[in-house]
Design a protein around this motif. Structure first.
Motif, PDB file in Angstrom:
ATOM      1  N   HIS A 128       0.622  -1.083   0.082  1.00 11.47           N
ATOM      2  CA  HIS A 128      -0.043   0.001  -0.269  1.00 11.47           C
ATOM      3  C   HIS A 128       0.861   1.187   0.026  1.00 11.47           C
ATOM      4  O   HIS A 128       0.682   2.095   0.929  1.00 11.47           O
ATOM      5  CB  HIS A 128      -1.078   0.021   1.378  1.00 11.47           C
ATOM      6  CG  HIS A 128      -1.973  -1.424   1.278  1.00 11.47           C
ATOM      7  ND1 HIS A 128      -3.069  -1.491   0.593  1.00 11.47           N
ATOM      8  CD2 HIS A 128      -1.630  -2.390   1.938  1.00 11.47           C
ATOM      9  CE1 HIS A 128      -3.821  -2.444   0.623  1.00 11.47           C
ATOM     10  NE2 HIS A 128      -3.183  -3.026   1.528  1.00 11.47           N
ATOM     11  N   ASP A 173       2.041  -6.900  -5.361  1.00 10.49           N
ATOM     12  CA  ASP A 173       1.308  -5.794  -6.035  1.00 10.49           C
ATOM     13  C   ASP A 173       1.801  -4.498  -5.481  1.00 10.49           C
ATOM     14  O   ASP A 173       1.559  -4.105  -4.267  1.00 10.49           O
ATOM     15  CB  ASP A 173      -0.152  -5.630  -5.673  1.00 10.49           C
ATOM     16  CG  ASP A 173      -0.977  -4.757  -6.449  1.00 10.49           C
ATOM     17  OD1 ASP A 173      -0.423  -3.618  -6.966  1.00 10.49           O
ATOM     18  OD2 ASP A 173      -2.280  -4.779  -6.324  1.00 10.49           O
ATOM     19  N   HIS A 175       1.405  -1.388  -7.350  1.00 11.42           N
ATOM     20  CA  HIS A 175       0.898  -0.350  -7.533  1.00 11.42           C
ATOM     21  C   HIS A 175       0.842   0.851  -6.460  1.00 11.42           C
ATOM     22  O   HIS A 175       0.415  -0.028  -5.290  1.00 11.42           O
ATOM     23  CB  HIS A 175      -0.458  -0.742  -8.132  1.00 11.42           C
ATOM     24  CG  HIS A 175      -0.477  -1.333  -9.599  1.00 11.42           C
ATOM     25  ND1 HIS A 175      -0.170  -0.567 -10.693  1.00 11.42           N
ATOM     26  CD2 HIS A 175      -0.485  -2.859  -9.910  1.00 11.42           C
ATOM     27  CE1 HIS A 175      -0.207  -1.635 -11.685  1.00 11.42           C
ATOM     28  NE2 HIS A 175      -0.329  -2.672 -11.175  1.00 11.42           N
ATOM     29  N   ARG A 177      -1.254   3.071  -3.928  1.00 12.47           N
ATOM     30  CA  ARG A 177      -2.406   2.658  -3.546  1.00 12.47           C
ATOM     31  C   ARG A 177      -3.571   3.462  -4.299  1.00 12.47           C
ATOM     32  O   ARG A 177      -4.481   2.808  -4.623  1.00 12.47           O
ATOM     33  CB  ARG A 177      -2.746   3.448  -2.011  1.00 12.47           C
ATOM     34  CG  ARG A 177      -2.525   2.205  -1.149  1.00 12.47           C
ATOM     35  CD  ARG A 177      -2.804   2.854   0.208  1.00 12.47           C
ATOM     36  NE  ARG A 177      -3.602   3.816   0.510  1.00 12.47           N
ATOM     37  CZ  ARG A 177      -3.987   4.206   1.793  1.00 12.47           C
ATOM     38  NH1 ARG A 177      -3.507   3.722   2.568  1.00 12.47           N
ATOM     39  NH2 ARG A 177      -4.510   5.395   1.925  1.00 12.47           N
ATOM     40  N   HIS A 182      -4.247  -0.918  -8.845  1.00 15.80           N
ATOM     41  CA  HIS A 182      -3.952  -1.605  -7.333  1.00 15.80           C
ATOM     42  C   HIS A 182      -5.058  -2.488  -7.070  1.00 15.80           C
ATOM     43  O   HIS A 182      -6.332  -2.244  -7.598  1.00 15.80           O
ATOM     44  CB  HIS A 182      -3.915  -0.516  -6.430  1.00 15.80           C
ATOM     45  CG  HIS A 182      -3.354  -0.882  -5.017  1.00 15.80           C
ATOM     46  ND1 HIS A 182      -4.323  -1.799  -4.197  1.00 15.80           N
ATOM     47  CD2 HIS A 182      -2.111  -1.072  -4.541  1.00 15.80           C
ATOM     48  CE1 HIS A 182      -3.614  -2.024  -3.217  1.00 15.80           C
ATOM     49  NE2 HIS A 182      -2.460  -1.825  -3.264  1.00 15.80           N
TER      50      HIS A 182
END
Length: 186
Positions: A128, A173, A175, A177, A182
């Motif tokens: 995140h 992941d 990406h 937030r 995401h």
């Protein structure tokens, strides 16, 4: 929503970011493709590698693992001279040695996917990050996987390369937030 900044305004990089990066895959051919491309990237930009991806697919028969495992030195030299791939001889030879290592892993674990995804209990790690600059280049997990791959005779699988590979196949992941891509925003 804002997106990850690293693809910039490059359409090819944006397409990769939007459709592939950090999307979980369990397909051994795709995993081998990404391992090959990430290894080829070592010391270069991802943009250069992506621009040569179609040539890699042609040269290595869509990353057919069995085909790649049987390539002779002469055939690899032919690929180096006849295709628009990264010309680094050791990187090209690593395609063969890594294919052989993948075949051994498939025998032991049932698939290359099973071998890799067991490191994350078969679930992606969802980070995140607020900013692209927070995304690490490597982690203790990528170091662990790198050591295991090297022990199994893989080449061009340093910890930084392995972390990029983990992102490429969606084990992680990363990406930001606020990015539309995401996991929490899809």
């Amino acid at each position: 929503m804002s997106a990850c900044l690293w693809p910039g305004n490059n359409p090819m990089m944006q397409l990769y970011h939007d459709q592939e990066w950090c999307r979980p895959s369990h397909d051994d051919s795709y995993l081998f493709e990404m391992l090959t491309l990430e290894g080829a990237q070592s010391g270069l930009s991802w943009n250069i590698v992506l621009s040569k991806r179609e040539e890699y697919k042609r040269a290595f028969r869509n990353f057919d693992i069995v085909y790649c495992s049987k390539l002779s030195d002469e055939e690899l030299e032919g690929i180096r001279t006849q295709y628009n791939v990264i010309k680094h001889q050791l990187k090209l030879k690593s395609v063969r040695s890594n294919a052989l290592a993948v075949l051994k892993i498939q025998l032991e674990f049932g698939s290359f996917s099973n071998f890799l995804w067991r490191y994350t209990d078969f679930k992606p790690i969802i980070n995140h990050w607020e900013l692209d600059g927070q995304i690490p280049a490597q982690t203790s997990l990528s170091e662990q996987i790198s050591k295991d791959l090297k022990r199994r005779s893989f080449k061009f699988v340093g910890s930084v390369t392995v972390y990029s590979f983990m992102q490429a196949i969606g084990m992680v992941d990363d990406h930001v937030r606020s990015c539309l891509h995401h996991t929490n925003n899809r």
